[in-house]
Each structure stands twice: as structure tokens, then as C-alpha cells.
Design a protein around this motif. Structure first.
Motif, PDB file in Angstrom:
ATOM      1  N   HIS A 289       0.829  -1.205   0.000  1.00 35.21           N
ATOM      2  CA  HIS A 289       0.000   0.000   0.000  1.00 35.21           C
ATOM      3  C   HIS A 289       0.865   1.256   0.000  1.00 35.21           C
ATOM      4  O   HIS A 289       0.527   2.242  -0.666  1.00 35.21           O
ATOM      5  CB  HIS A 289      -0.917   0.009   1.221  1.00 35.21           C
ATOM      6  N   THR A 290       1.961   1.232   0.741  1.00 42.89           N
ATOM      7  CA  THR A 290       2.862   2.390   0.751  1.00 42.89           C
ATOM      8  C   THR A 290       3.344   2.701  -0.660  1.00 42.89           C
ATOM      9  O   THR A 290       3.325   3.855  -1.103  1.00 42.89           O
ATOM     10  CB  THR A 290       4.069   2.127   1.674  1.00 42.89           C
ATOM     11  N   HIS A 291       3.771   1.665  -1.375  1.00 40.03           N
ATOM     12  CA  HIS A 291       4.256   1.887  -2.735  1.00 40.03           C
ATOM     13  C   HIS A 291       3.147   2.369  -3.654  1.00 40.03           C
ATOM     14  O   HIS A 291       3.363   3.232  -4.511  1.00 40.03           O
ATOM     15  CB  HIS A 291       4.913   0.616  -3.277  1.00 40.03           C
ATOM     16  N   ALA A 292       1.935   1.830  -3.474  1.00 39.73           N
ATOM     17  CA  ALA A 292       0.816   2.282  -4.302  1.00 39.73           C
ATOM     18  C   ALA A 292       0.489   3.745  -4.033  1.00 39.73           C
ATOM     19  O   ALA A 292       0.204   4.521  -4.960  1.00 39.73           O
ATOM     20  CB  ALA A 292      -0.406   1.405  -4.057  1.00 39.73           C
ATOM     21  N   ILE A 293       0.531   4.150  -2.784  1.00 37.66           N
ATOM     22  CA  ILE A 293       0.255   5.544  -2.424  1.00 37.66           C
ATOM     23  C   ILE A 293       1.224   6.483  -3.133  1.00 37.66           C
ATOM     24  O   ILE A 293       0.829   7.514  -3.695  1.00 37.66           O
ATOM     25  CB  ILE A 293       0.325   5.724  -0.896  1.00 37.66           C
ATOM     26  N   PHE A 294       2.500   6.118  -3.154  1.00 38.13           N
ATOM     27  CA  PHE A 294       3.493   6.986  -3.785  1.00 38.13           C
ATOM     28  C   PHE A 294       3.493   6.845  -5.304  1.00 38.13           C
ATOM     29  O   PHE A 294       3.699   7.826  -6.028  1.00 38.13           O
ATOM     30  CB  PHE A 294       4.878   6.702  -3.211  1.00 38.13           C
ATOM     31  N   ARG A 295       3.260   5.654  -5.793  1.00 39.00           N
ATOM     32  CA  ARG A 295       3.224   5.450  -7.240  1.00 39.00           C
ATOM     33  C   ARG A 295       2.148   6.313  -7.892  1.00 39.00           C
ATOM     34  O   ARG A 295       2.364   6.905  -8.961  1.00 39.00           O
ATOM     35  CB  ARG A 295       2.961   3.979  -7.549  1.00 39.00           C
TER      36      ARG A 295
ATOM     37  N   ASP B  17      -0.533  10.642  -1.779  1.00 37.07           N
ATOM     38  CA  ASP B  17      -0.124  11.477  -0.651  1.00 37.07           C
ATOM     39  C   ASP B  17      -0.148  12.959  -1.001  1.00 37.07           C
ATOM     40  O   ASP B  17      -0.321  13.810  -0.128  1.00 37.07           O
ATOM     41  CB  ASP B  17       1.274  11.069  -0.177  1.00 37.07           C
ATOM     42  N   LYS B  18      -0.009  13.279  -2.289  1.00 39.77           N
ATOM     43  CA  LYS B  18      -0.051  14.675  -2.736  1.00 39.77           C
ATOM     44  C   LYS B  18      -1.486  15.138  -3.005  1.00 39.77           C
ATOM     45  O   LYS B  18      -1.754  16.343  -3.036  1.00 39.77           O
ATOM     46  CB  LYS B  18       0.757  14.840  -4.023  1.00 39.77           C
ATOM     47  N   LEU B  19      -2.402  14.199  -3.232  1.00 38.66           N
ATOM     48  CA  LEU B  19      -3.770  14.540  -3.624  1.00 38.66           C
ATOM     49  C   LEU B  19      -4.715  14.703  -2.445  1.00 38.66           C
ATOM     50  O   LEU B  19      -5.683  15.450  -2.525  1.00 38.66           O
ATOM     51  CB  LEU B  19      -4.316  13.465  -4.572  1.00 38.66           C
ATOM     52  N   VAL B  20      -4.445  14.001  -1.353  1.00 43.89           N
ATOM     53  CA  VAL B  20      -5.334  14.102  -0.189  1.00 43.89           C
ATOM     54  C   VAL B  20      -5.092  15.427   0.522  1.00 43.89           C
ATOM     55  O   VAL B  20      -4.038  16.053   0.364  1.00 43.89           O
ATOM     56  CB  VAL B  20      -5.126  12.912   0.783  1.00 43.89           C
ATOM     57  N   PRO B  21      -6.048  15.904   1.316  1.00 40.06           N
ATOM     58  CA  PRO B  21      -5.871  17.184   2.017  1.00 40.06           C
ATOM     59  C   PRO B  21      -4.736  17.129   3.037  1.00 40.06           C
ATOM     60  O   PRO B  21      -4.353  16.065   3.519  1.00 40.06           O
ATOM     61  CB  PRO B  21      -7.223  17.406   2.692  1.00 40.06           C
TER      62      PRO B  21
ATOM     63  N   PHE C 228      -5.394  -2.575  -3.735  1.00 40.61           N
ATOM     64  CA  PHE C 228      -4.131  -1.914  -4.053  1.00 40.61           C
ATOM     65  C   PHE C 228      -4.206  -0.914  -5.202  1.00 40.61           C
ATOM     66  O   PHE C 228      -3.207  -0.280  -5.520  1.00 40.61           O
ATOM     67  CB  PHE C 228      -3.066  -2.978  -4.352  1.00 40.61           C
ATOM     68  N   GLU C 229      -5.359  -0.781  -5.815  1.00 34.14           N
ATOM     69  CA  GLU C 229      -5.522   0.209  -6.874  1.00 34.14           C
ATOM     70  C   GLU C 229      -5.850   1.575  -6.257  1.00 34.14           C
ATOM     71  O   GLU C 229      -6.284   1.652  -5.096  1.00 34.14           O
ATOM     72  CB  GLU C 229      -6.618  -0.222  -7.837  1.00 34.14           C
ATOM     73  N   PRO C 230      -5.651   2.668  -7.018  1.00 34.40           N
ATOM     74  CA  PRO C 230      -5.888   4.004  -6.448  1.00 34.40           C
ATOM     75  C   PRO C 230      -7.284   4.180  -5.862  1.00 34.40           C
ATOM     76  O   PRO C 230      -7.434   4.735  -4.758  1.00 34.40           O
ATOM     77  CB  PRO C 230      -5.670   4.932  -7.646  1.00 34.40           C
ATOM     78  N   LEU C 231      -8.321   3.720  -6.586  1.00 32.92           N
ATOM     79  CA  LEU C 231      -9.669   3.889  -6.055  1.00 32.92           C
ATOM     80  C   LEU C 231      -9.903   3.024  -4.828  1.00 32.92           C
ATOM     81  O   LEU C 231     -10.659   3.409  -3.923  1.00 32.92           O
ATOM     82  CB  LEU C 231     -10.711   3.566  -7.130  1.00 32.92           C
ATOM     83  N   ASP C 232      -9.254   1.849  -4.777  1.00 35.95           N
ATOM     84  CA  ASP C 232      -9.331   1.018  -3.566  1.00 35.95           C
ATOM     85  C   ASP C 232      -8.855   1.813  -2.359  1.00 35.95           C
ATOM     86  O   ASP C 232      -9.525   1.869  -1.316  1.00 35.95           O
ATOM     87  CB  ASP C 232      -8.451  -0.229  -3.706  1.00 35.95           C
ATOM     88  N   LEU C 233      -7.677   2.403  -2.482  1.00 35.55           N
ATOM     89  CA  LEU C 233      -7.070   3.092  -1.352  1.00 35.55           C
ATOM     90  C   LEU C 233      -7.846   4.343  -0.977  1.00 35.55           C
ATOM     91  O   LEU C 233      -8.067   4.615   0.213  1.00 35.55           O
ATOM     92  CB  LEU C 233      -5.610   3.436  -1.675  1.00 35.55           C
ATOM     93  N   LEU C 234      -8.296   5.101  -1.985  1.00 34.56           N
ATOM     94  CA  LEU C 234      -9.065   6.305  -1.674  1.00 34.56           C
ATOM     95  C   LEU C 234     -10.386   5.953  -1.001  1.00 34.56           C
ATOM     96  O   LEU C 234     -10.792   6.605  -0.028  1.00 34.56           O
ATOM     97  CB  LEU C 234      -9.315   7.105  -2.953  1.00 34.56           C
ATOM     98  N   GLN C 235     -11.061   4.935  -1.492  1.00 32.79           N
ATOM     99  CA  GLN C 235     -12.319   4.524  -0.859  1.00 32.79           C
ATOM    100  C   GLN C 235     -12.077   4.046   0.566  1.00 32.79           C
ATOM    101  O   GLN C 235     -12.858   4.347   1.475  1.00 32.79           O
ATOM    102  CB  GLN C 235     -13.001   3.430  -1.677  1.00 32.79           C
ATOM    103  N   SER C 236     -10.990   3.303   0.783  1.00 35.56           N
ATOM    104  CA  SER C 236     -10.682   2.796   2.125  1.00 35.56           C
ATOM    105  C   SER C 236     -10.391   3.935   3.088  1.00 35.56           C
ATOM    106  O   SER C 236     -10.839   3.920   4.241  1.00 35.56           O
ATOM    107  CB  SER C 236      -9.501   1.833   2.058  1.00 35.56           C
ATOM    108  N   VAL C 237      -9.630   4.927   2.624  1.00 30.41           N
ATOM    109  CA  VAL C 237      -9.347   6.093   3.459  1.00 30.41           C
ATOM    110  C   VAL C 237     -10.646   6.814   3.810  1.00 30.41           C
ATOM    111  O   VAL C 237     -10.867   7.211   4.967  1.00 30.41           O
ATOM    112  CB  VAL C 237      -8.360   7.041   2.743  1.00 30.41           C
ATOM    113  N   LEU C 238     -11.523   6.970   2.835  1.00 33.40           N
ATOM    114  CA  LEU C 238     -12.813   7.605   3.094  1.00 33.40           C
ATOM    115  C   LEU C 238     -13.612   6.816   4.127  1.00 33.40           C
ATOM    116  O   LEU C 238     -14.219   7.405   5.037  1.00 33.40           O
ATOM    117  CB  LEU C 238     -13.600   7.727   1.788  1.00 33.40           C
TER     118      LEU C 238
END
Length: 380
Positions: free
Chosen positions: A44-50, A54-58, A227-237
Motif C-alpha cells: 500500500h505504501t508503494h501504491a500511495i506513492f506510485r 499522498d499529494k492529492l489528499v488534504p 491496491f488500486e488508487p480507487l481502492d485506497l481512496l475509498q478505504s481512506v474515506l
């Protein structure tokens, strides 16, 4: 959704980011007092940076990188024992490629191989079994390493060796489990965490209920994520919405892959071959109770610790971290990789000082790979 590009759709990502920003604002998180969410898994760390998440979230949301990289949490003493086994002329030592360059106190497996040790990179423990079949006059040792994700394949290889009577095959078992180090982090009075993005691949094996204690005993939300971008964004939400609503639950965003109760075939193989160790040493975290697995006495003939008298089967060895190495602090979320004085200077992917710069799941490798020169400048 069925295809990878659907999980990378920019419009869907923008909609999720807008909702994340709104909920972050609702809970009053700011850059000065952020909501801290730990992604346990190095993948997940690598996906966040890839994907630049980390730059898109508030600014009021801070990603904390957890200890979910099995190569990274391996203590140096265990690397030294791998080298010791590999340099035994009777042994063909087999390992996943990720472990080849991890530094020990004197050398890595790659350096030992360059000096003449018979070390072979494999993609599966079944490859090691085949090497044992083809070399009956040699002892073939497989470096069993990883969380619950890779544990079943090693267990199945031991079962196969026992069924076949393959006496020259053994496993140097360093398999570890995810829930105990999370508990250790939550028990740390200096660690402030507001929620977790839970590991997807591990949960595919064990299911979601081993994390119940996080919500029940500590009041922290956890969402198992893909591990996809929408997976991680939805999980954070989903984590943020739990915080906003005053809830603490275990939720499964990755339900298309992760069954609630895990994989019964994998769990049965693990239960048959392994039992918990009383404790296991984690780099940066020290000894953690019941956090490692060992091979059961019924399969002792395939246990390299028993066969060669190394590891926890021998006198305990502890090797201190190299001077200036901050792997432990990074792995436990106390500092960011760029805050390590060695980042990009004494420790680079070409000449790593610590395992976090070596592993494909290491946080330092993610910062270096996706931040490049800017990350090194920030470290300055």
C-alpha cells in the motif's frame, strides 16, 4: 468493476478526493493537527506513492507507514544466520529475490553468493523442492520468509516433502504474523494513530476477524483495502467516515478478493505445519509475543533450525542496527524516511544500509523511487 483501468478512473478518483476533503474538514483535521492513518502493508505504501495519493489528499490527512514489509522487519541476526547456512558447503540455499540484498552485520546473501556460496533465487518453495529432487547429495534449504500471504505455500511444500520422503529439503522458518505488531504499536504510549488501512493480501488468507481487537479493544477503525488508487481512496474515506461518526469497526473494502473468514485450505495447511513461537524479534520493534511461527515437531525433519542448530533452535543472537540507521523508527511510524540522516546519502538502493531501502515493499525504497532527487533534497 472488473478491469484495472476502472479502478484508476480519474473522474471517480476526483469524486472520492472531494468526499475525503469534506469529511477531513468535518472532523476538524488540519496540517498542524492531522488525522493519522497507518497503512500497515508495504504494498500500500508503494501504491500511495506510485499514484501520488499522498499529494492529492488534504493536508489534514497524514499517511503513517507501518511494519508490513516482511523483509524490512527481519532482524540482522537472522540475515547473518542465513549467510551462515548458505556458506555451509553441504547446502544449496534458496530464497526469494527480495532477501538477496538485505544487509547482515558482515555481508548480504548476494555478497556471500559472489564469494562462492551456492545461493539460488527461486520464485516459489516448489522450485526449491525441485532443486532438492535434482540434487539428492546436497541439503537444500529454503528461506521461509513473509507474512500470512506466503506462509501457506511454504507449509504446502513441507507437506509435499514429507509425503514424498524428500529428506534433503528443509525450511529456515521466518514466517511472521500481522496482528501482534499492530497490537504492539497500539500499546506504545508514544504512538498516535487514528485508524488503519488493513493489508489486502494477508487478509485474503486470514480473513478480517483477526483484526477485531483493534476496533473492540482500542476503539480504532480499520478497513481492509485493495491496491488500486480507487481502492485506497475509498478505504481512506471509509476510515474517515468511521472517525466522523464515532464508530470503530472492521470493514472490508477489498471484498472482491478477501473472504470474511479467509481461505480455509490455506488456514488448514498453516495449522497443520506451524505453531506459534513464544516470541519473535522484529527489527525496530524488538521481541513480540506470539508474532512468529515455527515448524511443529511432527515436521522437525524439514526444520532447518533443528537440522543445522541455528536460529531460535540455538543460542539467541542480537545484532545492533548500523550506526545512523533509522529503519526501526521509520517502520514504526515515528519518522518519515526523508528524516533519516542516511536517506539518499549513506543509504541508497545501490548501496543500502537498511532493509527498507532494499525491499520492493520498503518505505524508503518508495520515497526514493517515486520522489527521486526531490526526496533526497527534502532529506537535506
Amino acid at each position: 468493476m472488473k478491469y484495472a483501468d476502472e479502478f484508476r478512473d480519474p473522474k471517480a478518483a476526483q469524486a472520492l478526493l472531494a468526499r475525503i476533503a469534506a469529511v477531513t474538514d468535518e472532523i476538524g483535521a488540519t496540517a498542524e493537527n492531522p488525522t493519522r492513518i497507518m497503512e500497515v502493508c508495504g504494498g500500500h505504501t508503494h501504491a500511495i506513492f506510485r499514484y501520488g495519493l499522498d499529494k492529492l489528499v488534504p493536508e489534514g490527512l497524514d499517511f503513517i507507514h507501518g511494519p508490513g514489509c516482511p523483509v524490512c522487519v527481519l532482524p540482522m541476526a537472522r540475515v547473518d544466520e542465513c549467510v551462515e547456512l548458505a556458506e555451509d558447503p553441504r547446502v544449496i540455499f534458496t530464497t526469494f529475490g527480495d532477501a538477496m540484498r538485505v544487509p547482515g552485520s558482515a555481508k548480504s546473501l548476494l555478497q556471500a553468493k559472489a564469494e562462492g556460496a551456492d545461493i539460488r533465487m527461486v520464485y516459489s518453495p516448489l522450485d526449491a523442492l525441485e532443486i532438492a529432487r535434482r540434487n539428492p547429495e546436497r541439503e537444500v534449504v529454503f528461506f521461509g520468509l513473509g507474512f500470512e500471504t506466503t506462509t501457506p505455500s511454504t507449509a504446502l511444500s513441507i507437506q509435499a516433502a514429507a509425503l514424498e520422503g524428500l529428506a534433503n529439503f528443509s525450511v529456515f522458518c521466518n514466517h511472521i504474523t500481522v496482528p501482534p505488531p499492530i497490537k504492539a504499536l497500539l500499546d506504545d504510549p508514544y504512538m498516535r494513530l487514528d485508524g488503519f488501512v488493513g493489508p489486502g493480501h494477508v487478509s485474503m488468507v486470514i480473513g478480517i476477524h483477526p483484526y477485531d481487537f483493534i476496533a473492540r479493544d482500542y476503539g480504532k477503525p480499520i478497513v481492509v483495502a485493495g491496491f488500486e488508487p480507487l481502492d485506497l481512496l475509498q478505504s481512506v474515506l471509509m476510515v474517515l467516515e468511521q472517525i466522523r461518526d464515532g464508530r470503530a469497526e472492521v470493514e472490508n473494502q477489498y471484498a472482491r478478493v478477501v473472504p470474511e473468514h479467509g481461505n480455509p485450505v490455506s488456514l488448514a495447511a498453516i495449522a497443520d505445519v506451524y505453531e506459534p513461537r513464544p516470541s519473535f524479534e522484529w527489527r525496530g520493534l524488538g521481541e513480540i509475543d506470539a508474532s512468529g511461527l515455527r515448524i511443529r515437531p511432527a515436521y522437525a525433519a524439514y526444520d532447518a533450525e533443528v537440522k543445522f542448530g541455528v536460529g531460535y533452535g540455538a543460542e539467541r543472537r542480537t545484532v545492533p542496527e548500523p550506526e545512523g540507521c533509522a529503519c526501526g523508527a521509520v517502520m514504526t511510524g515515528r519518522i518519515k524516511p526523508v528524516e533519516c540522516p542516511q536517506f539518499g546519502r549513506g543509504c541508497t538502493p545501490e548501496m543500502p544500509l537498511g532493509a527498507l531501502m532494499v525491499s520492493s515493499e520498503g518505505a524508503c525504497a518508495a520515497y526514493y523511487q517515486y520522489g527521486g532527487a526531490r526526496a533526497v533534497e527534502r532529506a537535506g
